[in-house]
Design a protein around this motif. Structure first.
Motif, PDB file in Angstrom:
ATOM      1  N   SER A  98       0.832  -1.217   0.000  1.00  0.00           N
ATOM      2  CA  SER A  98       0.000   0.000   0.000  1.00  0.00           C
ATOM      3  C   SER A  98       0.863   1.262   0.000  1.00  0.00           C
ATOM      4  O   SER A  98       0.415   2.327  -0.418  1.00  0.00           O
ATOM      5  CB  SER A  98      -0.929   0.002   1.218  1.00  0.00           C
ATOM      6  OG  SER A  98      -0.195   0.224   2.409  1.00  0.00           O
ATOM      7  N   LEU A  99       2.115   1.123   0.457  1.00  0.00           N
ATOM      8  CA  LEU A  99       3.005   2.280   0.546  1.00  0.00           C
ATOM      9  C   LEU A  99       3.848   2.477  -0.703  1.00  0.00           C
ATOM     10  O   LEU A  99       4.254   3.595  -1.017  1.00  0.00           O
ATOM     11  CB  LEU A  99       3.951   2.110   1.751  1.00  0.00           C
ATOM     12  CG  LEU A  99       3.304   2.111   3.133  1.00  0.00           C
ATOM     13  CD1 LEU A  99       4.332   1.738   4.196  1.00  0.00           C
ATOM     14  CD2 LEU A  99       2.701   3.476   3.442  1.00  0.00           C
ATOM     15  N   HIS A 100       4.160   1.370  -1.408  1.00  0.00           N
ATOM     16  CA  HIS A 100       5.094   1.427  -2.526  1.00  0.00           C
ATOM     17  C   HIS A 100       4.498   0.756  -3.761  1.00  0.00           C
ATOM     18  O   HIS A 100       3.834  -0.273  -3.667  1.00  0.00           O
ATOM     19  CB  HIS A 100       6.416   0.746  -2.161  1.00  0.00           C
ATOM     20  CG  HIS A 100       7.039   1.275  -0.915  1.00  0.00           C
ATOM     21  ND1 HIS A 100       7.637   2.509  -0.836  1.00  0.00           N
ATOM     22  CD2 HIS A 100       7.150   0.739   0.332  1.00  0.00           C
ATOM     23  CE1 HIS A 100       8.086   2.710   0.387  1.00  0.00           C
ATOM     24  NE2 HIS A 100       7.803   1.650   1.114  1.00  0.00           N
ATOM     25  N   GLN A 101       4.785   1.343  -4.910  1.00  0.00           N
ATOM     26  CA  GLN A 101       4.278   0.795  -6.159  1.00  0.00           C
ATOM     27  C   GLN A 101       5.151  -0.358  -6.650  1.00  0.00           C
ATOM     28  O   GLN A 101       4.665  -1.368  -7.127  1.00  0.00           O
ATOM     29  CB  GLN A 101       4.217   1.894  -7.222  1.00  0.00           C
ATOM     30  CG  GLN A 101       3.550   1.457  -8.522  1.00  0.00           C
ATOM     31  CD  GLN A 101       3.421   2.618  -9.501  1.00  0.00           C
ATOM     32  OE1 GLN A 101       3.634   3.767  -9.137  1.00  0.00           O
ATOM     33  NE2 GLN A 101       3.087   2.305 -10.741  1.00  0.00           N
ATOM     34  N   GLU A 102       6.470  -0.204  -6.522  1.00  0.00           N
ATOM     35  CA  GLU A 102       7.405  -1.215  -7.012  1.00  0.00           C
ATOM     36  C   GLU A 102       7.868  -2.099  -5.859  1.00  0.00           C
ATOM     37  O   GLU A 102       8.738  -1.712  -5.076  1.00  0.00           O
ATOM     38  CB  GLU A 102       8.615  -0.554  -7.703  1.00  0.00           C
ATOM     39  CG  GLU A 102       8.338  -0.045  -9.093  1.00  0.00           C
ATOM     40  CD  GLU A 102       7.693   1.334  -9.130  1.00  0.00           C
ATOM     41  OE1 GLU A 102       7.698   2.001  -8.078  1.00  0.00           O
ATOM     42  OE2 GLU A 102       7.181   1.738 -10.194  1.00  0.00           O
ATOM     43  N   VAL A 103       7.265  -3.269  -5.742  1.00  0.00           N
ATOM     44  CA  VAL A 103       7.542  -4.188  -4.634  1.00  0.00           C
ATOM     45  C   VAL A 103       7.861  -5.568  -5.194  1.00  0.00           C
ATOM     46  O   VAL A 103       7.196  -6.047  -6.120  1.00  0.00           O
ATOM     47  CB  VAL A 103       6.343  -4.275  -3.663  1.00  0.00           C
ATOM     48  CG1 VAL A 103       6.601  -5.314  -2.569  1.00  0.00           C
ATOM     49  CG2 VAL A 103       6.049  -2.917  -3.044  1.00  0.00           C
ATOM     50  N   ILE A 104       8.882  -6.204  -4.641  1.00  0.00           N
ATOM     51  CA  ILE A 104       9.250  -7.586  -4.976  1.00  0.00           C
ATOM     52  C   ILE A 104       9.195  -8.395  -3.684  1.00  0.00           C
ATOM     53  O   ILE A 104       9.717  -7.952  -2.651  1.00  0.00           O
ATOM     54  CB  ILE A 104      10.668  -7.655  -5.577  1.00  0.00           C
ATOM     55  CG1 ILE A 104      10.745  -6.844  -6.873  1.00  0.00           C
ATOM     56  CG2 ILE A 104      11.088  -9.103  -5.827  1.00  0.00           C
ATOM     57  CD1 ILE A 104      12.166  -6.671  -7.400  1.00  0.00           C
ATOM     58  N   VAL A 105       8.571  -9.577  -3.730  1.00  0.00           N
ATOM     59  CA  VAL A 105       8.463 -10.425  -2.537  1.00  0.00           C
ATOM     60  C   VAL A 105       9.077 -11.792  -2.848  1.00  0.00           C
ATOM     61  O   VAL A 105       8.693 -12.452  -3.809  1.00  0.00           O
ATOM     62  CB  VAL A 105       6.997 -10.595  -2.082  1.00  0.00           C
ATOM     63  CG1 VAL A 105       6.955 -11.306  -0.725  1.00  0.00           C
ATOM     64  CG2 VAL A 105       6.294  -9.248  -1.983  1.00  0.00           C
ATOM     65  N   ILE A 106      10.031 -12.198  -2.011  1.00  0.00           N
ATOM     66  CA  ILE A 106      10.798 -13.419  -2.256  1.00  0.00           C
ATOM     67  C   ILE A 106      10.826 -14.269  -0.986  1.00  0.00           C
ATOM     68  O   ILE A 106      11.037 -13.744   0.117  1.00  0.00           O
ATOM     69  CB  ILE A 106      12.252 -13.087  -2.670  1.00  0.00           C
ATOM     70  CG1 ILE A 106      12.271 -12.250  -3.954  1.00  0.00           C
ATOM     71  CG2 ILE A 106      13.081 -14.364  -2.865  1.00  0.00           C
ATOM     72  CD1 ILE A 106      13.627 -11.670  -4.295  1.00  0.00           C
ATOM     73  N   ASP A 107      10.629 -15.576  -1.140  1.00  0.00           N
ATOM     74  CA  ASP A 107      10.909 -16.492  -0.035  1.00  0.00           C
ATOM     75  C   ASP A 107      12.273 -17.116  -0.266  1.00  0.00           C
ATOM     76  O   ASP A 107      12.570 -17.593  -1.363  1.00  0.00           O
ATOM     77  CB  ASP A 107       9.862 -17.595   0.104  1.00  0.00           C
ATOM     78  CG  ASP A 107      10.148 -18.460   1.324  1.00  0.00           C
ATOM     79  OD1 ASP A 107       9.853 -18.010   2.435  1.00  0.00           O
ATOM     80  OD2 ASP A 107      10.722 -19.554   1.154  1.00  0.00           O
TER      81      ASP A 107
END
Length: 531
Positions: A51-60
Motif C-alpha cells: 500500500s506504501l510502494h508501487q514497485e515491490v518484490i516479494v521473495i521467499d
C-alpha cells in the motif's frame, strides 16, 4: 515513481521471508497458545508495504515446506491437496522462492509437487541435474521488469553443503556446486546479457565471517558463503540471506546491502532501493535494509480461512492418544537435562537401540522449548519433542571417534567468572545450536568442563572397562549426525551398517503404541562435572 526538477526517481522495496519452516499460524503447537510468528502475520506486513510502494518484490529464501506439525502432516499423511505453505505464497503473490536445504527432507517427489503447485518460479543455480548439468528446477534466475522500465535480476542460490546432512535417496541424481562460482557465472549473465539495472541474490545460506572484521566465525566448510559472495562476486547490489536464523539488517558488506529475517516469520526482511534515471540509465543512489516485526500485527483472516481445512486435520492428528507414561519425563530446565542423565533422553536413546540392534546410541535435546512427555502421551507430545524429520542410521566408528565426538559436545559448556555453567558462544552464535550437543547411551562417561577444550572427557567406559579407542563400534544416531552434520567430521563417510528410513517421530510413536505404557528409567550412565 515521481518526477522532480526534471530528474526521474524510483523507490523499490524488496521483501524477504526465510526459514519459515512451515510456520503459518500464530500458535505454538505444543499447547496451541498464541505466538507472534507465522505467514498469516507476515501477510499483514506485506499488504502494508504494497500500500506504501508501487514497485515491490516479494521473495521467499528457502526452508519453507518443513518444520511444523502442519507441514509434516501434509507431507507425510495428507499430500493430495496443495502444499499449505505454497498456498499461502500463491495467495500473497510472491514473485519467487529459493530452494532451502530442508526442502529435501521429505524427498524429491514432495518438493517437485510443491514446485508444480507454485504460481511463482523456484530459483536455484547451485543444484544441477547430474546428467544434463542444467539447474534441476530449470530456472537459476528471473527478471522483474517494472512499468518504468527498471529491470531487476533475481538469482537464487542454495548452500551446496546439503549432501553432508541429507538422506542420499532424497537428493539422488543431483549435483551441488559452489555458491560463489555459480554467482560469478550468473551475475555476469544478468549484467551483460539481460542488461539488468539491479542484481539481487537470494541465497539460502548465511555468513561464515564476522561482517565487520572478516574473521571466520565457523569452520570454512562452504556451508555459509555470504561474506565471500559480497567480497568476491562483482555486481551484486542486494544479498538476501537465511539458513542461520539470524536477525541481520542495516549492514553493508563491500557495498552490498544484506538482510536476514530470523526464522518462523518473526520478522519480514525489507531492502529499500532509491534509484534515479541518469543519461538513460537507472542507477542506485541509496540502499537500506531493516526488519519489520510481526509483533502486534493482526493475522490475515482470509489466509487463516484458506488453511483451516489443513489445520483441522493436523489438530485432530496431534490429539491422537499414543500411550501412557509412569514416572517423570518432563523438561523443566533444559540445561539440567544436558548436565546429567535424564529419563527423556535415555528413553529416546533406548528406542533407537531397540529398533536398530545397536548397543550404543546418541541423541540431542533439539531446542529449549521441548516440553518432555506428560502422563498421557499424544502425537502432539511426540512432535513437540522430536521436531525434525530425521531417520536413523547405524554407522561403524572407532572408539577414538566416540571420544572425539564427546570432546566436541563438551565444548557446548563454559563456566562464568562466578563458576556458573552456561552455553558457550560457539553453540549460541551466530545461531543457537542446542541440537549439536549429543547425549549417549550404551557407554559410561564423565565430562569435566573445568578442563581445557579437547581434554574434557575424564571417564569413558564400555561394559565396565575403559573404552578401547582402537576398536570398532556400531552406533545408532540420526541421519543428520551420521553424515557429519554439525561439523562432526569424525562421522563422515563411515560404513553404514543399517539404515532405518522411517521418521524418528513415527518410530517413537509406534514404540509407545505397541507397549501401551512406558516407564521412565534412569541408569545414570553419564554426567557433566566441574571443579
Amino acid at each position: 515513481m515521481v518526477k522532480e526538477a526534471s530528474q526521474i526517481t524510483c523507490t523499490i522495496s524488496i521483501l524477504e521471508t526465510s526459514d519459515l519452516h512451515g510456520s503459518m499460524l500464530p500458535i505454538q503447537y505444543a499447547n496451541n497458545q498464541a505466538n507472534e510468528v507465522g505467514l498469516t502475520k507476515i501477510a499483514a506486513l506485506i499488504a502494508s508495504e504494497r500500500s506504501l510502494h508501487q514497485e515491490v518484490i516479494v521473495i521467499d529464501n528457502g526452508d519453507l515446506i518443513q518444520g511444523t506439525p502442519l507441514a509434516y502432516h501434509h507431507a507425510r499423511l495428507d499430500n493430495e491437496p496443495m502444499d499449505p505453505m505454497v498456498l499461502g505464497l500463491n495467495y500473497l503473490g510472491y514473485d519467487a522462492a529459493v530452494v532451502g536445504n530442508h526442502e529435501f527432507n521429505y524427498g524429491l517427489d514432495v518438493l517437485r509437487k510443491a514446485v508444480k503447485e507454485s504460481e511463482f518460479p523456484w530459483l536455484c543455480a547451485t543444484i544441477l541435474d547430474a546428467q544434463s548439468g542444467e539447474p534441476f528446477l530449470g530456472k537459476p534466475y528471473m527478471i522483474k521488469q517494472f512499468e518504468n522500465g527498471i529491470r531487476v535480476g533475481i538469482l537464487g542460490l542454495t548452500t551446496p553443503y546439503i549432501p553432508n546432512w541429507e538422506n542420499p535417496v532424497h537428493i539422488e541424481g543431483l549435483r551441488f556446486v559452489d555458491a560463489v562460482e555459480a554467482a560469478k557465472t550468473w551475475v555476469k549473465v544478468l549484467k551483460e546479457q539481460e542488461q539488468v539495472d539491479v542484481v539481487v541474490v537470494s541465497y539460502h545460506g548465511g555468513f561464515e565471517r564476522d561482517l565487520t572484521t572478516g574473521e571466520p566465525t565457523e569452520p570454512l566448510t562452504g556451508e555459509n558463503q555470504g561474506y565471500q559472495l559480497c567480497m568476491e562476486v562483482d555486481g551484486i547490489d542486494v544479498l538476501l540471506t537465511g539458513h542461520q536464523h539470524r536477525s541481520l539488517a542495516g549492514i553493508q558488506v563491500n557495498g552490498v546491502i544484506v538482510v536476514q529475517p530470523g526464522t518462523t516469520g518473526v520478522t519480514l526482511g525489507k531492502v529499500q532501493l532509491e534509484l534515479s534515471l541518469v543519461e538513460g540509465k537507472w542507477q542506485i543512489d541509496a540502499k537500506t535494509s531493516e526488519l519489520l516485526s510481526v509483533v502486534g500485527t493482526e493475522a490475515d483472516k482470509k489466509l487463516i480461512e484458506l488453511v483451516s481445512p489443513y489445520e483441522a486435520k493436523t489438530q485432530e492428528w496431534l490429539d491422537q492418544p499414543i500411550g501412557k507414561l509412569t514416572g517423570d519425563m518432563r523438561v523443566k530446565d533444559p540445561m539440567q537435562i544436558r548436565l546429567k542423565d535424564n529419563a527423556l533422553i535415555e528413553f529416546i536413546n533406548r528406542v533407537q537401540m531397540d529398533l536398530s540392534g545397536a548397543l550404543i546410541s546418541n541423541t540431542a535435546l533439539f531446542d529449549n522449548v521441548s516440553p518432555g512427555f506428560p502422563a498421557d502421551i499424544t502425537m502432539r507430545d511426540i512432535v513437540s519433542n522430536y521436531i525434525y524429520p530425521n531417520t536413523l542410521k547405524v554407522i561403524r566408528i572407532s572408539g577414538q571417534d566416540i571420544k572425539d565426538a564427546l570432546e566436541q559436545s563438551a565444548e557446548y559448556f563454559e563456566l562464568t567468572s562466578t563458576g556458573d555453567v552456561q552455553v558457550s558462544s560457539k553453540f549460541k552464535e551466530p545461531k543457537p545450536q542446542h541440537f549439536n550437543y549429543d547425549m549417549w547411551e550404551g557407554i559410561t562417561y564423565k565430562l569435566n568442563i573445568s578442563r581445557p577444550i579437547g581434554s574434557r572427557v575424564v571417564q569413558l567406559d564400555y561394559e565396565g572397562k575403559p573404552l578401547n579407542l582402537e576398536a570398532s563400534f556400531d552406533v545408532v544416531m540420526n541421519n543428520y549426525r551420521a553424515a557429519g552434520g554439525g561439523n562432526y567430521a569424525m562421522f563422515q563417510n563411515k560404513p553404514v551398517i543399517k539404515d532405518i528410513p522411517t521418521d524418528v517421530a513415527e518410530l517413537l510413536a509406534g514404540y509407545i503404541m505397541e507397549r501401551g505404557t512406558i516407564e521412565a528409567t534412569l541408569n545414570q550412565n553419564w554426567e557433566v562435572i566441574w571443579d
